[in-house]
Design a protein around this motif. Structure first.
Motif, PDB file in Angstrom:
ATOM      1  N   MET A   1      19.966  -8.496 -20.716  1.00 57.34           N
ATOM      2  CA  MET A   1      20.913  -9.454 -21.256  1.00 57.34           C
ATOM      3  C   MET A   1      20.346 -11.011 -21.175  1.00 57.34           C
ATOM      4  SD  MET A   1      25.195  -9.928 -20.675  1.00 57.34           S
ATOM      5  CE  MET A   1      24.957 -10.788 -19.255  1.00 57.34           C
ATOM      6  N   ALA A   2      19.756 -11.076 -20.004  1.00 59.33           N
ATOM      7  CA  ALA A   2      19.136 -12.616 -19.968  1.00 59.33           C
ATOM      8  C   ALA A   2      18.094 -12.986 -20.841  1.00 59.33           C
ATOM      9  CB  ALA A   2      18.642 -12.677 -18.489  1.00 59.33           C
ATOM     10  N   ARG A   3      17.409 -11.999 -21.534  1.00 53.73           N
ATOM     11  CA  ARG A   3      16.509 -12.278 -22.510  1.00 53.73           C
ATOM     12  C   ARG A   3      17.103 -12.458 -23.854  1.00 53.73           C
ATOM     13  NH1 ARG A   3      13.606  -7.944 -19.636  1.00 53.73           N
ATOM     14  NH2 ARG A   3      14.413  -6.154 -21.308  1.00 53.73           N
ATOM     15  N   MET A   4      18.378 -12.360 -24.043  1.00 50.23           N
ATOM     16  CA  MET A   4      19.240 -12.633 -25.260  1.00 50.23           C
ATOM     17  C   MET A   4      19.812 -13.767 -24.996  1.00 50.23           C
ATOM     18  SD  MET A   4      20.931  -8.801 -25.400  1.00 50.23           S
ATOM     19  CE  MET A   4      21.926  -9.154 -27.077  1.00 50.23           C
ATOM     20  N   ASP A   5      20.431 -14.490 -26.371  1.00 50.76           N
ATOM     21  CA  ASP A   5      20.975 -15.933 -26.222  1.00 50.76           C
ATOM     22  C   ASP A   5      22.482 -15.108 -25.788  1.00 50.76           C
ATOM     23  OD1 ASP A   5      19.132 -17.223 -26.985  1.00 50.76           O
ATOM     24  OD2 ASP A   5      19.827 -17.498 -29.196  1.00 50.76           O
ATOM     25  N   VAL A   6      23.270 -15.841 -24.971  1.00 50.79           N
ATOM     26  CA  VAL A   6      24.501 -15.204 -24.690  1.00 50.79           C
ATOM     27  C   VAL A   6      25.663 -16.342 -24.925  1.00 50.79           C
ATOM     28  CG1 VAL A   6      25.993 -14.272 -22.826  1.00 50.79           C
ATOM     29  CG2 VAL A   6      23.456 -13.967 -22.864  1.00 50.79           C
TER      30      VAL A   6
ATOM     31  N   VAL B   1      23.831 -16.293 -11.233  1.00 51.27           N
ATOM     32  CA  VAL B   1      23.257 -14.902 -11.296  1.00 51.27           C
ATOM     33  C   VAL B   1      22.370 -14.483 -12.176  1.00 51.27           C
ATOM     34  CG1 VAL B   1      23.955 -12.458 -11.599  1.00 51.27           C
ATOM     35  CG2 VAL B   1      25.312 -14.061 -10.343  1.00 51.27           C
ATOM     36  N   LEU B   2      22.261 -15.012 -13.592  1.00 50.53           N
ATOM     37  CA  LEU B   2      21.550 -14.881 -14.754  1.00 50.53           C
ATOM     38  C   LEU B   2      20.215 -15.390 -14.244  1.00 50.53           C
ATOM     39  CD1 LEU B   2      24.223 -14.744 -17.407  1.00 50.53           C
ATOM     40  CD2 LEU B   2      22.485 -13.169 -17.179  1.00 50.53           C
ATOM     41  N   ARG B   3      20.299 -16.635 -13.737  1.00 45.64           N
ATOM     42  CA  ARG B   3      19.056 -17.364 -13.270  1.00 45.64           C
ATOM     43  C   ARG B   3      18.158 -16.601 -12.250  1.00 45.64           C
ATOM     44  NH1 ARG B   3      20.812 -23.628 -13.545  1.00 45.64           N
ATOM     45  NH2 ARG B   3      20.947 -23.881 -15.785  1.00 45.64           N
ATOM     46  N   THR B   4      18.640 -15.695 -11.500  1.00 41.55           N
ATOM     47  CA  THR B   4      17.716 -14.883 -10.608  1.00 41.55           C
ATOM     48  C   THR B   4      16.846 -13.979 -11.232  1.00 41.55           C
ATOM     49  OG1 THR B   4      19.527 -13.080 -10.503  1.00 41.55           O
ATOM     50  CG2 THR B   4      19.878 -14.616  -9.039  1.00 41.55           C
ATOM     51  N   VAL B   5      17.217 -13.617 -12.811  1.00 45.83           N
ATOM     52  CA  VAL B   5      16.382 -12.930 -13.428  1.00 45.83           C
ATOM     53  C   VAL B   5      15.364 -13.623 -14.680  1.00 45.83           C
ATOM     54  CG1 VAL B   5      17.460 -10.535 -13.073  1.00 45.83           C
ATOM     55  CG2 VAL B   5      18.066 -12.043 -15.144  1.00 45.83           C
ATOM     56  N   ASP B   6      16.058 -14.698 -14.791  1.00 47.93           N
ATOM     57  CA  ASP B   6      15.329 -15.816 -15.799  1.00 47.93           C
ATOM     58  C   ASP B   6      15.720 -17.219 -15.234  1.00 47.93           C
ATOM     59  OD1 ASP B   6      14.371 -17.382 -17.738  1.00 47.93           O
ATOM     60  OD2 ASP B   6      15.139 -16.505 -19.269  1.00 47.93           O
ATOM     61  N   PRO B   7      14.717 -17.792 -14.615  1.00 47.46           N
ATOM     62  CA  PRO B   7      14.995 -19.221 -14.096  1.00 47.46           C
ATOM     63  C   PRO B   7      15.577 -20.370 -15.084  1.00 47.46           C
ATOM     64  CG  PRO B   7      13.206 -18.266 -12.844  1.00 47.46           C
ATOM     65  CD  PRO B   7      13.498 -17.342 -14.155  1.00 47.46           C
ATOM     66  N   ARG B   8      15.083 -20.217 -16.223  1.00 48.80           N
ATOM     67  CA  ARG B   8      15.331 -20.850 -17.507  1.00 48.80           C
ATOM     68  C   ARG B   8      16.879 -20.609 -18.061  1.00 48.80           C
ATOM     69  NH1 ARG B   8       9.663 -20.679 -20.267  1.00 48.80           N
ATOM     70  NH2 ARG B   8      10.199 -18.528 -20.096  1.00 48.80           N
ATOM     71  N   PHE B   9      17.470 -19.721 -17.784  1.00 46.03           N
ATOM     72  CA  PHE B   9      18.544 -19.026 -18.392  1.00 46.03           C
ATOM     73  C   PHE B   9      19.841 -20.131 -18.527  1.00 46.03           C
ATOM     74  CE2 PHE B   9      22.866 -17.486 -19.003  1.00 46.03           C
ATOM     75  CZ  PHE B   9      22.711 -16.584 -20.057  1.00 46.03           C
ATOM     76  N   GLU B  10      20.297 -20.385 -19.931  1.00 46.44           N
ATOM     77  CA  GLU B  10      21.387 -21.445 -20.306  1.00 46.44           C
ATOM     78  C   GLU B  10      22.256 -20.314 -21.161  1.00 46.44           C
ATOM     79  OE1 GLU B  10      22.120 -23.934 -18.894  1.00 46.44           O
ATOM     80  OE2 GLU B  10      20.200 -24.867 -17.967  1.00 46.44           O
ATOM     81  N   PHE B  11      23.365 -20.534 -20.963  1.00 45.53           N
ATOM     82  CA  PHE B  11      24.516 -20.085 -21.772  1.00 45.53           C
ATOM     83  C   PHE B  11      24.409 -20.769 -23.065  1.00 45.53           C
ATOM     84  CE2 PHE B  11      26.951 -18.484 -18.074  1.00 45.53           C
ATOM     85  CZ  PHE B  11      26.949 -16.810 -18.622  1.00 45.53           C
ATOM     86  N   THR B  12      24.856 -20.174 -24.136  1.00 55.53           N
ATOM     87  CA  THR B  12      24.949 -20.769 -25.499  1.00 55.53           C
ATOM     88  C   THR B  12      26.519 -20.963 -25.699  1.00 55.53           C
ATOM     89  OG1 THR B  12      23.000 -19.660 -26.444  1.00 55.53           O
ATOM     90  CG2 THR B  12      24.607 -20.594 -28.237  1.00 55.53           C
ATOM     91  N   ASP B  13      26.988 -22.145 -25.799  1.00 54.24           N
ATOM     92  CA  ASP B  13      28.342 -22.510 -25.973  1.00 54.24           C
ATOM     93  C   ASP B  13      28.833 -22.074 -27.422  1.00 54.24           C
ATOM     94  OD1 ASP B  13      28.306 -23.378 -23.342  1.00 54.24           O
ATOM     95  OD2 ASP B  13      28.843 -25.173 -23.776  1.00 54.24           O
ATOM     96  N   PRO B  14      30.007 -21.393 -27.557  1.00 55.51           N
ATOM     97  CA  PRO B  14      30.438 -21.055 -28.733  1.00 55.51           C
ATOM     98  C   PRO B  14      30.542 -22.409 -29.654  1.00 55.51           C
ATOM     99  CG  PRO B  14      32.207 -21.042 -27.491  1.00 55.51           C
ATOM    100  CD  PRO B  14      30.907 -21.246 -26.582  1.00 55.51           C
ATOM    101  N   PRO B  15      30.148 -22.220 -31.015  1.00 57.49           N
ATOM    102  CA  PRO B  15      30.272 -23.516 -31.735  1.00 57.49           C
ATOM    103  C   PRO B  15      31.660 -24.151 -32.013  1.00 57.49           C
ATOM    104  CG  PRO B  15      29.682 -21.778 -33.010  1.00 57.49           C
ATOM    105  CD  PRO B  15      29.603 -21.315 -31.839  1.00 57.49           C
TER     106      PRO B  15
END
Length: 356
Positions: free
Chosen positions: A216-221, A239-253
């Motif tokens: 899931m972390a490799r996808m846009d979320v 939590v998601l940054r433990t598998v991808d330190p650069r992870f950021e959520f994509t806020d809904p438009p």
């Protein structure tokens, strides 16, 4: 006048000008200061408190003169508290809350009013949980002749509204352990919930019905925006940054509906998942408490997140400084919340909460 009378004659004492009553801080000064800190600017604060802006500025300057130190920095984008201002703000809220409570208690003793209990119920809670808790709180308050005041607004992970005494209690998500809550907050946990996860039907995980955190972390979320649920937003980002330190959520438009989020995810340029807020009791399948399934899924498939890494604990949190009557209402409500499954049972050790 004889000699004896003369010996006992008191001569007038001339006090120096520096001796006398010091300027006193008034409650209005504290209310204006707290209102300004909450609003963030003189213009908004004056509008919210229905006073003229020059009057507010004058009273804040007077408060700074009495304290003897600057309390805030005036900036182009608003105001920022100094270190002294932060200390006085905390004290101001404590004093104002105590005065309001004691005035209410005095009015109640005089037969002029009832105690009030201000409870925050964030809009993103699962309906069944929110309805059950609100109903029980209302019944318990009515039995104790306490007036309920409902506040519908998000709560952050630190429960700042309660700590700042702008609310008495709140039903929300406990994203850290209960022991991490600062004094004087008290808490009773109710149940663990997890989010729903939707992914494109073409994704390999859709066929097996489960997805790992790393996948899931490799996808846009799509999740958020942060202001809607800051506690889970920040906790789940960590939590998601433990598998991808650069992870950021994509806020809904557009913050409109789950169905719209699915539509945006299905038409995105990259593989995109949709994450709901905590919606279902952790580990409970079939789901006992969940968001309604959208009528159109737009080639998106619901899957289970493996090992439940994004669980959030529903909890009732309140200020330990409240009168015992109000604390008893909150404790009894949390203690009586039941569910069809064992996951919603209140933890046994919390039922033995000691009372002074």
């Amino acid at each position: 006048m004889n000699a004896a009378q003369s010996e006992h004659q008191l001569e007038p004492v001339n006090l120096p000008r520096s001796v006398g009553a010091a300027p006193a801080i008034e409650l209005r000064h504290l209310r204006y200061f707290a209102g300004l800190a909450d609003a963030g600017s003189f213009t908004r604060a004056a509008e919210q408190m229905f006073i003229a802006q020059p009057t507010l500025s004058q009273q804040i300057r007077r408060l700074e003169e009495i304290v003897g130190a600057p309390l805030l920095q005036r900036r182009r984008d608003g105001v920022r508290l100094t270190k002294a201002g932060v200390v006085l703000l905390d004290a101001s809220r404590a004093v104002l809350s105590l005065v309001d409570q004691e005035v209410n208690r005095t009015r109640q003793a005089a037969g002029l009013g009832r105690q009030r209990l201000r409870v925050v119920v964030p809009p993103g809670l699962p309906d069944t949980l929110a309805v059950e808790a609100a109903s029980m709180l209302k019944s318990a308050a009515a039995a104790a002749d306490v007036e309920m005041v409902w506040v519908e607004t998000p709560l952050d992970a630190e429960f700042s509204l309660i700590r700042q005494r702008r609310a008495d209690a709140g039903l929300s998500w406990l994203t850290a352990g209960a022991e991490a809550l600062p004094s004087p907050l008290d808490v009773m946990t109710l149940a663990e919930f997890e989010p729903d996860v939707w992914i494109p039907s073409s994704h390999v995980a859709a066929r097996r019905g489960t997805i790992s955190l790393a996948e899931m972390a490799r996808m846009d979320v799509i999740y958020g925006p942060r202001r809607a649920e800051p506690g889970t937003y920040d906790a789940w980002t960590r939590v998601l940054r433990t598998v991808d330190p650069r992870f950021e959520f994509t806020d809904p438009p557009l913050r409109h509906s789950l169905q719209m989020n699915l539509a945006f995810a299905a038409t995105a340029d990259r593989p995109t998942a949709v994450l709901t807020g905590p919606a279902v009791i952790a580990g409970s399948r079939p789901k006992l408490i969940r968001l309604p399934r959208p009528a159109a899924t737009y080639e998106m498939t619901q899957v289970i997140l493996e090992h439940r890494p994004l669980a959030a604990t529903a909890a009732l949190v309140w200020s330990g400084d409240l009168p015992r009557t109000l604390q008893q209402i909150l404790f009894d409500t949390a203690d009586q919340i039941t569910s069809p499954g064992p996951a919603r049972q209140v933890e046994p050790e919390l039922k033995a909460m000691p009372w002074p």
